[in-house]
Enzyme design. Structure first.
Site, mmCIF file in Angstrom:
data_model
loop_
_atom_site.group_PDB
_atom_site.id
_atom_site.type_symbol
_atom_site.label_atom_id
_atom_site.label_comp_id
_atom_site.label_asym_id
_atom_site.label_seq_id
_atom_site.Cartn_x
_atom_site.Cartn_y
_atom_site.Cartn_z
ATOM 1 N N GLY A 194 2.576 7.075 -1.436
ATOM 2 C CA GLY A 194 1.694 8.247 -1.497
ATOM 3 C C GLY A 194 0.747 8.210 -0.304
ATOM 4 O O GLY A 194 -0.400 8.616 -0.355
ATOM 5 N N GLY A 234 -1.267 11.359 1.109
ATOM 6 C CA GLY A 234 -2.214 12.085 0.243
ATOM 7 C C GLY A 234 -3.646 11.922 0.709
ATOM 8 O O GLY A 234 -3.919 11.273 1.728
ATOM 9 N N ASP A 272 6.060 8.053 1.633
ATOM 10 C CA ASP A 272 5.698 9.293 0.938
ATOM 11 C C ASP A 272 6.947 10.164 0.854
ATOM 12 O O ASP A 272 7.913 9.952 1.593
ATOM 13 C CB ASP A 272 4.579 10.031 1.703
ATOM 14 C CG ASP A 272 3.804 11.000 0.793
ATOM 15 O OD1 ASP A 272 2.605 10.777 0.581
ATOM 16 O OD2 ASP A 272 4.429 11.949 0.282
ATOM 17 N N ILE A 273 6.909 11.142 -0.035
ATOM 18 C CA ILE A 273 8.065 12.018 -0.163
ATOM 19 C C ILE A 273 8.144 12.961 1.037
ATOM 20 O O ILE A 273 9.208 13.422 1.415
ATOM 21 C CB ILE A 273 7.980 12.803 -1.500
ATOM 22 C CG1 ILE A 273 9.342 13.421 -1.843
ATOM 23 C CG2 ILE A 273 6.874 13.858 -1.472
ATOM 24 C CD1 ILE A 273 9.508 13.728 -3.307
ATOM 25 N N ASN A 291 10.906 8.863 -2.599
ATOM 26 C CA ASN A 291 10.553 9.553 -3.837
ATOM 27 C C ASN A 291 10.334 8.453 -4.864
ATOM 28 O O ASN A 291 11.267 7.714 -5.191
ATOM 29 C CB ASN A 291 11.702 10.475 -4.272
ATOM 30 C CG ASN A 291 11.379 11.144 -5.633
ATOM 31 O OD1 ASN A 291 10.558 10.616 -6.401
ATOM 32 N ND2 ASN A 291 11.995 12.260 -5.892
ATOM 33 N N ILE A 292 9.130 8.308 -5.373
ATOM 34 C CA ILE A 292 8.771 7.181 -6.241
ATOM 35 C C ILE A 292 9.631 7.147 -7.508
ATOM 36 O O ILE A 292 9.780 6.106 -8.138
ATOM 37 C CB ILE A 292 7.265 7.204 -6.609
ATOM 38 C CG1 ILE A 292 6.871 5.969 -7.428
ATOM 39 C CG2 ILE A 292 6.898 8.473 -7.359
ATOM 40 C CD1 ILE A 292 7.224 4.648 -6.774
ATOM 41 N N TYR A 346 -2.907 14.569 -16.568
ATOM 42 C CA TYR A 346 -3.325 13.593 -15.548
ATOM 43 C C TYR A 346 -4.177 12.496 -16.200
ATOM 44 O O TYR A 346 -3.934 11.309 -16.019
ATOM 45 C CB TYR A 346 -4.129 14.334 -14.484
ATOM 46 C CG TYR A 346 -4.783 13.481 -13.431
ATOM 47 C CD1 TYR A 346 -6.177 13.313 -13.434
ATOM 48 C CD2 TYR A 346 -4.052 12.884 -12.425
ATOM 49 C CE1 TYR A 346 -6.788 12.553 -12.452
ATOM 50 C CE2 TYR A 346 -4.670 12.133 -11.435
ATOM 51 C CZ TYR A 346 -6.046 11.978 -11.465
ATOM 52 O OH TYR A 346 -6.670 11.217 -10.493
HETATM 53 C C1 VAH Z 1 -8.916 15.281 -9.641
HETATM 54 N N1 VAH Z 1 -9.754 14.289 -7.569
HETATM 55 O O1 VAH Z 1 -9.799 16.097 -9.542
HETATM 56 C C2 VAH Z 1 -9.053 14.012 -8.816
HETATM 57 C C3 VAH Z 1 -9.862 12.988 -9.555
HETATM 58 C C4 VAH Z 1 -11.918 12.555 -10.866
HETATM 59 C C5 VAH Z 1 -11.033 13.584 -10.303
HETATM 60 O O2 VAH Z 1 -9.093 12.214 -10.374
HETATM 61 O O3 VAH Z 1 -7.959 15.443 -10.348
#
Ligand code: VAH
Length: 315
Positions: A6, A9, A32-33, A50-51, A140
């Protein structure tokens, strides 16, 4: 040799450059991809990866005799909500491939980023402690909470030396705003330097823990370089430097550009921000391995504007 997955990024591009400065270009392989666009990042070993291709990951590790992996590839909070199952697959399976490989090939160390997104609406929002209720409600955040459990599991069960930090919102000038809920705080500087008015997708008074990129890079490398005995937290360390709301960033910018203006148009990211802490207690990181931030809001504003103006002048 170090592999940064990555590497193109927001964090990866700056961490790769910092690691190459410290350990030498040829000792840090960027993966990275997508191939790197920034010229300084392209100036060193690069692997297209690609991970989710675990076989290819193993081949890259063997080919370059990798001993440490910084695994940063993930979909961030806002992007993840648009594609939940893929976000889970990429964030979770990607980490598990890296942990399993580290165990099999007895890699020396692994770094993996968690986030304040691992906390949720029932987490104490002020001075959030290292150990507390965590009920993340973004994919996430769920993948970060689960990832922390897996990191601790691989350390305790298999002795994999994996280390992690719960990053606040990170702000840097090298990459444009991405898919993060905190990325309004990157975009605001880009708009200020372009002399255009800024509309914030988070409303006034939305306080979030934030950190300037040089502090995040220093914390990451400090944690990875400290002797293992001092790393007492093997899920992920709380980490903090400052908290601010959009209007405070605007006021800091107006000290440099008096005509800069901000307006507010909250969108779906407001709900995500409201589920996160407003400030973080990182006393354990300060006690265990001497963490100390350097940048406050005005120092970040000065450095961001200085570097964005320089970048603009050079195009
Ligand atoms: C996001 N920048 O906004 C990231 C982070 C704490 C936020 O994990 O998803």
């Amino acid at each position: 040799r170090i592999l940064v997955i990555g590497a193109c990024g927001q964090l990866g591009s700056e961490l790769t450059l910092a690691l190459r400065d410290k350990f030498g270009k040829s000792n840090v392989v960027a993966a990275d991809i997508n191939p790197p666009t920034q010229p300084d990042l392209a100036d060193g070993p690069f692997e297209k990866l690609n991970i989710l291709d675990a076989k290819r990951l193993g081949e890259v590790v063997d080919a370059h005799k990798i001993t440490q992996i910084y695994h940063l590839a993930a979909l961030l909070s806002a992007t993840g909500e648009k594609n939940p199952l893929f976000a889970w697959e990429l964030n979770m399976d990607g980490l598990l491939y890296v942990l399993e490989l580290a165990k099999e090939k007895k890699l020396h160390k692994v770094y993996w980023p968690s986030s304040i997104a691992a906390f949720g609406p029932n987490t104490p929002r002020q001075n959030t402690p290292q150990h507390c209720v965590m009920d993340p409600n973004t994919v996430y955040g769920i993948s970060k909470q689960a990832g922390e459990r897996w990191c601790e599991y691989y350390f305790q069960k298999f002795g994999v030396d994996v280390r992690s930090l719960r990053y606040p919102g990170l702000i840097g000038y090298k990459t444009p705003p991405g898919g993060g809920t905190t990325d309004y705080a990157v975009d605001i500087y880009y708009k200020a330097v372009d002399k255009v008015p800024f509309t914030s997708f988070l409303q006034k008074g939305t306080y979030l823990p934030m950190m300037y990129m040089p502090d995040a890079i220093k914390a990451t490398i400090d944690l990875m370089e400290v002797e293992a005995e001092r790393v007492k937290i093997r899920s992920s360390y709380n980490l903090s430097s400052m908290s601010f709301a959009p209007e405070e960033v605007a006021a800091s910018i107006q000290k440099v550009y008096p005509d800069f203006t901000i307006s507010y148009a909250p969108d779906f990211r407001q709900k995500i921000a409201d589920s996160w802490p407003m400030s973080i207690d990182d006393s354990q990181a300060r006690a265990d391995w001497g963490w100390q931030h350097q940048y406050d809001l005005d120092a970040m504003t000065h450095d961001m504007i200085h570097n964005l103006e320089k970048m603009k002048a050079s195009v």
